[in-house]
Motif scaffolding. Structure first.
Motif, PDB file in Angstrom:
ATOM      1  N   LYS A  38     -72.976  -9.791 -59.541  1.00 14.00           N
ATOM      2  CA  LYS A  38     -73.224 -10.738 -58.463  1.00 14.00           C
ATOM      3  C   LYS A  38     -74.347 -11.692 -58.843  1.00 14.00           C
ATOM      4  O   LYS A  38     -75.122 -11.434 -59.768  1.00 14.00           O
ATOM      5  N   LEU A  39     -74.409 -12.812 -58.125  1.00 13.23           N
ATOM      6  CA  LEU A  39     -75.551 -13.716 -58.181  1.00 13.23           C
ATOM      7  C   LEU A  39     -76.331 -13.475 -56.910  1.00 13.23           C
ATOM      8  O   LEU A  39     -75.788 -13.588 -55.804  1.00 13.23           O
ATOM      9  N   THR A  40     -77.603 -13.124 -57.047  1.00 16.38           N
ATOM     10  CA  THR A  40     -78.365 -12.754 -55.856  1.00 16.38           C
ATOM     11  C   THR A  40     -79.773 -13.329 -55.891  1.00 16.38           C
ATOM     12  O   THR A  40     -80.294 -13.682 -56.949  1.00 16.38           O
ATOM     13  N   SER A  41     -80.365 -13.420 -54.715  1.00 19.11           N
ATOM     14  CA  SER A  41     -81.697 -13.989 -54.552  1.00 19.11           C
ATOM     15  C   SER A  41     -82.734 -12.887 -54.441  1.00 19.11           C
ATOM     16  O   SER A  41     -82.432 -11.771 -54.016  1.00 19.11           O
ATOM     17  N   GLY A  42     -83.958 -13.189 -54.836  1.00 17.88           N
ATOM     18  CA  GLY A  42     -85.042 -12.243 -54.648  1.00 17.88           C
ATOM     19  C   GLY A  42     -84.966 -11.043 -55.549  1.00 17.88           C
ATOM     20  O   GLY A  42     -85.172  -9.916 -55.109  1.00 17.88           O
ATOM     21  N   VAL A  43     -84.697 -11.239 -56.822  1.00 16.86           N
ATOM     22  CA  VAL A  43     -84.600 -10.128 -57.764  1.00 16.86           C
ATOM     23  C   VAL A  43     -85.984  -9.822 -58.350  1.00 16.86           C
ATOM     24  O   VAL A  43     -86.486  -8.706 -58.243  1.00 16.86           O
ATOM     25  N   VAL A  55    -100.319  -2.192 -59.644  1.00 18.70           N
ATOM     26  CA  VAL A  55    -100.128  -1.280 -60.765  1.00 18.70           C
ATOM     27  C   VAL A  55     -98.712  -1.355 -61.351  1.00 18.70           C
ATOM     28  O   VAL A  55     -98.466  -0.819 -62.437  1.00 18.70           O
ATOM     29  N   ASP A  56     -97.790  -1.997 -60.669  1.00 15.05           N
ATOM     30  CA  ASP A  56     -96.427  -2.138 -61.194  1.00 15.05           C
ATOM     31  C   ASP A  56     -96.382  -3.311 -62.167  1.00 15.05           C
ATOM     32  O   ASP A  56     -96.531  -4.467 -61.764  1.00 15.05           O
ATOM     33  N   PRO A  57     -96.156  -3.074 -63.453  1.00 15.84           N
ATOM     34  CA  PRO A  57     -96.130  -4.194 -64.406  1.00 15.84           C
ATOM     35  C   PRO A  57     -94.997  -5.179 -64.144  1.00 15.84           C
ATOM     36  O   PRO A  57     -95.059  -6.327 -64.589  1.00 15.84           O
ATOM     37  N   PHE A  58     -93.958  -4.742 -63.413  1.00 15.22           N
ATOM     38  CA  PHE A  58     -92.861  -5.638 -63.048  1.00 15.22           C
ATOM     39  C   PHE A  58     -93.107  -6.330 -61.708  1.00 15.22           C
ATOM     40  O   PHE A  58     -92.244  -7.056 -61.210  1.00 15.22           O
ATOM     41  N   GLY A  59     -94.278  -6.109 -61.104  1.00 10.79           N
ATOM     42  CA  GLY A  59     -94.647  -6.828 -59.886  1.00 10.79           C
ATOM     43  C   GLY A  59     -93.765  -6.547 -58.691  1.00 10.79           C
ATOM     44  O   GLY A  59     -93.467  -7.461 -57.908  1.00 10.79           O
ATOM     45  N   ILE A  60     -93.313  -5.304 -58.513  1.00 11.62           N
ATOM     46  CA  ILE A  60     -92.475  -4.911 -57.383  1.00 11.62           C
ATOM     47  C   ILE A  60     -91.146  -5.659 -57.401  1.00 11.62           C
ATOM     48  O   ILE A  60     -90.555  -5.954 -56.368  1.00 11.62           O
ATOM     49  N   GLY A  61     -90.638  -6.015 -58.588  1.00  9.35           N
ATOM     50  CA  GLY A  61     -89.387  -6.752 -58.652  1.00  9.35           C
ATOM     51  C   GLY A  61     -88.581  -6.432 -59.887  1.00  9.35           C
ATOM     52  O   GLY A  61     -89.038  -5.719 -60.782  1.00  9.35           O
ATOM     53  N   THR A  62     -87.381  -6.965 -59.956  1.00  6.44           N
ATOM     54  CA  THR A  62     -86.388  -6.788 -61.019  1.00  6.44           C
ATOM     55  C   THR A  62     -85.892  -5.345 -61.077  1.00  6.44           C
ATOM     56  O   THR A  62     -86.271  -4.499 -60.257  1.00  6.44           O
ATOM     57  N   ALA A  82     -85.195 -11.452 -68.343  1.00  4.62           N
ATOM     58  CA  ALA A  82     -84.106 -10.516 -68.612  1.00  4.62           C
ATOM     59  C   ALA A  82     -84.685  -9.106 -68.527  1.00  4.62           C
ATOM     60  O   ALA A  82     -85.656  -8.796 -69.221  1.00  4.62           O
ATOM     61  N   VAL A  83     -84.097  -8.263 -67.683  1.00  4.86           N
ATOM     62  CA  VAL A  83     -84.636  -6.918 -67.438  1.00  4.86           C
ATOM     63  C   VAL A  83     -83.485  -5.923 -67.324  1.00  4.86           C
ATOM     64  O   VAL A  83     -82.426  -6.236 -66.761  1.00  4.86           O
ATOM     65  N   TYR A  84     -83.713  -4.722 -67.862  1.00  2.00           N
ATOM     66  CA  TYR A  84     -82.743  -3.637 -67.702  1.00  2.00           C
ATOM     67  C   TYR A  84     -83.485  -2.395 -67.224  1.00  2.00           C
ATOM     68  O   TYR A  84     -84.571  -2.070 -67.725  1.00  2.00           O
ATOM     69  N   GLY A  85     -82.912  -1.694 -66.256  1.00  2.00           N
ATOM     70  CA  GLY A  85     -83.507  -0.472 -65.740  1.00  2.00           C
ATOM     71  C   GLY A  85     -82.474   0.615 -65.575  1.00  2.00           C
ATOM     72  O   GLY A  85     -81.303   0.350 -65.257  1.00  2.00           O
ATOM     73  N   HIS A  86     -82.890   1.870 -65.783  1.00  4.30           N
ATOM     74  CA  HIS A  86     -81.986   3.020 -65.666  1.00  4.30           C
ATOM     75  C   HIS A  86     -82.732   4.177 -65.014  1.00  4.30           C
ATOM     76  O   HIS A  86     -83.891   4.451 -65.347  1.00  4.30           O
ATOM     77  N   THR A 113     -81.429   4.414 -56.607  1.00  7.94           N
ATOM     78  CA  THR A 113     -80.683   3.301 -57.184  1.00  7.94           C
ATOM     79  C   THR A 113     -81.618   2.256 -57.777  1.00  7.94           C
ATOM     80  O   THR A 113     -82.770   2.128 -57.361  1.00  7.94           O
ATOM     81  N   VAL A 114     -81.105   1.503 -58.734  1.00  8.48           N
ATOM     82  CA  VAL A 114     -81.879   0.433 -59.369  1.00  8.48           C
ATOM     83  C   VAL A 114     -81.621  -0.861 -58.614  1.00  8.48           C
ATOM     84  O   VAL A 114     -80.517  -1.401 -58.650  1.00  8.48           O
ATOM     85  N   GLY A 115     -82.649  -1.344 -57.916  1.00  3.05           N
ATOM     86  CA  GLY A 115     -82.521  -2.584 -57.175  1.00  3.05           C
ATOM     87  C   GLY A 115     -83.482  -3.636 -57.689  1.00  3.05           C
ATOM     88  O   GLY A 115     -83.802  -3.677 -58.879  1.00  3.05           O
ATOM     89  N   GLY A 116     -83.948  -4.486 -56.801  1.00  2.96           N
ATOM     90  CA  GLY A 116     -84.912  -5.521 -57.161  1.00  2.96           C
ATOM     91  C   GLY A 116     -85.945  -5.667 -56.074  1.00  2.96           C
ATOM     92  O   GLY A 116     -86.202  -4.736 -55.306  1.00  2.96           O
ATOM     93  N   ALA A 117     -86.530  -6.842 -55.977  1.00  2.00           N
ATOM     94  CA  ALA A 117     -87.578  -7.064 -54.985  1.00  2.00           C
ATOM     95  C   ALA A 117     -87.047  -7.013 -53.553  1.00  2.00           C
ATOM     96  O   ALA A 117     -87.768  -6.639 -52.639  1.00  2.00           O
ATOM     97  N   ILE A 118     -85.783  -7.378 -53.350  1.00  2.00           N
ATOM     98  CA  ILE A 118     -85.221  -7.468 -52.005  1.00  2.00           C
ATOM     99  C   ILE A 118     -84.125  -6.444 -51.751  1.00  2.00           C
ATOM    100  O   ILE A 118     -84.097  -5.782 -50.723  1.00  2.00           O
TER     101      ILE A 118
END
Length: 359
Positions: free
Chosen positions: A51-56, A129-136, A323-327, A337-342
């Motif tokens: 999908k294309l999504t906002s707030g990742v 403390v989150d190096p990804f800034g609570i996102g991706t 570009a980010v990958y999480g597992h 589940t692996v989500g994002g900021a939103i």
């Protein structure tokens, strides 16, 4: 000559009055962010979701921030911040007009006091403390709770101290506003921090009461997070230790059947969490990696581990690609589940290719 002098005097008075009014006017800044990404998720009941999504990487937003000089070092301040979905144009935060933040307050040598919808001190500790800034796909909230208030509290009074040689603190109180029970649903948050030179340390805590009197014999939600960041130039290292008890945690902790399956993706109500992360500058970009371990201390023993790797490339001071990958490795029926900021995401793995622009 007299007429000329009179006109000059009038002009001087008008200019002086205009200058005084201008000095007393509120200074307002308009700002915002647009964040969109192509997302591929897998490992969930729905299979592969693209999908294309906002707030990742961060929630798309439009905000207004301002201050007024009241004299004597005192200022009135305000902030109104609205979240929205840039892929559809719809409102975020459940359709709230200013769902991200909405507050007014006073700032001076004593610090700041603000009133309204605001971030909890514990959430701000996790964001630091989150190096990804609570996102991706690497977002810490995929495993770490954002407090039972969801990271923000309504009806909140918040005080933040000025910095004293690197030391600072925050205290927040959220009114539950439940008729007939002033203690139900209320929240209390605090944080203590130290930041000087390459070292930053912060301790955040949040306590939220249950919503109804019928649940008073069950546990309140309590979230504590100790965070440390060290910047040694060629890299930044992050470490966090969290202790978390959810609402009604004593009920689930003492479940009669230790093999009972929790409905996914219900989060642990009693856990110990560890976060480790690094950020390496790489030319115009930065490489980010993190590992998070959740130790579920309930009878379900549903532990989980998240690993994430990403690259952010700056095109300018305001625009970047990522570009980010999480597992996530879920154990014993855990359903993280692996989500994002939103968004929460649909499976235990996800990849993001996105762009973020601020203005």
């Amino acid at each position: 000559m007299k007429k000329t002098m009179k006109k000059t005097a009038i002009a001087f008075v008008l200019l002086s009055s205009t200058a005084s009014l201008a000095a007393a006017q509120t200074s307002v800044n308009l700002y915002g962010m647009l964040d969109l990404a192509a997302v591929s998720e897998g490992g969930g009941a729905a299979g592969t979701v693209t999908k294309l999504t906002s707030g990742v990487a961060a929630g798309s937003r439009l905000g207004f921030k301002g201050s007024e000089d009241l004299g004597g070092g005192l200022s009135a301040i305000f902030l109104l911040e609205s979240g929205f979905q840039a892929d559809t144009g719809t409102m975020g935060q459940g359709g709230l007009l200013f769902g991200r933040q909405a507050y007014v307050g006073l700032a001076g040598g004593f610090g700041t006091v603000t009133f309204g919808r605001q971030y909890t001190p514990q959430f701000l500790t996790q964001a630091a403390v989150d190096p990804f800034g609570i996102g991706t796909a690497g977002a810490a909230p995929n495993l770490l709770p954002l407090t039972a208030s969801g990271g923000r509290m309504d009806n909140t009074v918040k005080y933040a101290t000025p910095s004293f040689n690197g030391l600072s603190g925050e205290l927040a109180y959220g009114f539950g506003e439940v008729a007939g029970d002033s203690s139900a649903g209320r929240g209390l948050g605090l944080a203590l921090g130290y930041g000087k030179g390459p070292l930053t340390i912060r301790l955040g805590y949040h306590n939220r009461n249950n919503d109804t009197a019928t649940l008073k014999n069950t546990a309140n939600a309590k979230n504590t997070l100790l965070a440390g960041i060290v910047d040694v130039g060629f890299m930044k290292a992050y470490a966090g230790l969290g202790l978390n008890r959810g609402l009604n945690s004593n009920v689930l902790r003492n479940a009669a059947n230790p093999y009972q399956t929790r409905t996914a993706p219900t989060a642990s109500t009693d856990s110990r969490d560890i976060l480790l992360g690094v950020v390496f500058p790489a030319g115009a970009g930065r490489i980010i990696a993190s590992a998070i371990r959740k130790n579920d201390r309930t009878a379900f023993n549903q532990d989980a581990t998240q690993l994430a790797l990403g690259y952010f490339h700056a095109l300018s001071k305001r625009t970047e690609l990522y570009a980010v990958y999480g597992h996530i490795d879920n154990r014993n029926g855990a359903g993280y589940t692996v989500g994002g900021a939103i968004e929460a995401g649909s499976g235990n793995r996800a990849g993001n290719l996105g762009m973020r622009h601020t203005f």
